[in-house]
Design an enzyme around this catalytic site. Structure first.
Site, PDB file in Angstrom:
ATOM      1  N   HIS A   1       0.317  11.804 -13.832  1.00  0.00           N
ATOM      2  CA  HIS A   1      -0.024  10.314 -13.919  1.00  0.00           C
ATOM      3  C   HIS A   1      -0.143   9.818 -12.117  1.00  0.00           C
ATOM      4  CE1 HIS A   1      -0.368   5.539 -14.739  1.00  0.00           C
ATOM      5  NE2 HIS A   1       0.504   5.902 -13.120  1.00  0.00           N
TER       6      HIS A   1
ATOM      7  N   ARG B   1      10.503  10.129   4.437  1.00  0.00           N
ATOM      8  CA  ARG B   1       9.591   9.241   5.109  1.00  0.00           C
ATOM      9  C   ARG B   1       9.426   7.750   5.169  1.00  0.00           C
ATOM     10  NH1 ARG B   1       8.579  14.441   2.468  1.00  0.00           N
ATOM     11  NH2 ARG B   1       7.248  15.905   3.320  1.00  0.00           N
TER      12      ARG B   1
END
Length: 158
Positions: A88, A127
């Site tokens: 997905h 991140r």
């Protein structure tokens, strides 16, 4: 040789930041980094508009509306797509990137890509202010610099 570079200062600019609510643990950190960076580079709070989108897939349509409005010098898009047990995430990532790029090219308004595409929540957190920096900061710096390099080109008649 003629060289054009954008600086990292803002003035009377108006920036929009579109942030996904999905994976909010990550995206709120991206947003904090983006807002702090905009402020540190001269953008006053009343020149920053934050718009929340449900998820990363919705970022392009919201960014397009903001860019087409003529009110914003740049649009910064923040989100986090984390790989699950299916593919997905691949479909989401490609469409979001293409949609944001299309908006920038069609409107001439810089649209910064601050969407994390990670394999795990740990990678995303790294991140979003962890050991790998903050993509919200990077996207904001890219937007500021792009705005200014476009101004330099326009001033040179390019």
């Amino acid at each position: 040789m003629q060289t054009f570079e954008g600086n990292l200062l803002t003035g009377d600019d108006q920036f929009a930041i579109v942030v996904s609510r999905f994976n909010e643990l990550v995206t709120e950190r991206l947003l904090a980094g983006a807002v702090d960076t905009a402020r540190r580079h001269g953008l006053a709070d009343d020149r920053i508009t934050v718009v929340r989108a449900p998820g990363s897939f919705e970022l392009p349509i919201v960014a397009q509306r903001l860019a087409q409005s003529g009110k914003f010098t740049a649009v910064i898009c923040l989100g986090a797509v984390i790989q699950g047990e299916t593919t997905h995430h691949e479909y989401i990532n490609h469409q979001v990137a293409a949609g944001l790029q299309q908006t920038a090219l069609e409107t001439g308004v810089p649209v910064a890509f601050g969407v994390l595409t990670c394999q795990s929540m740990d990678q995303a957190l790294d991140r979003a202010g962890g050991k790998a920096g903050n993509k919200g900061v990077e996207a904001t710096l890219a937007a500021i610099e792009t705005v200014n390099v476009l101004r330099a080109l326009a001033a040179a008649g390019i």
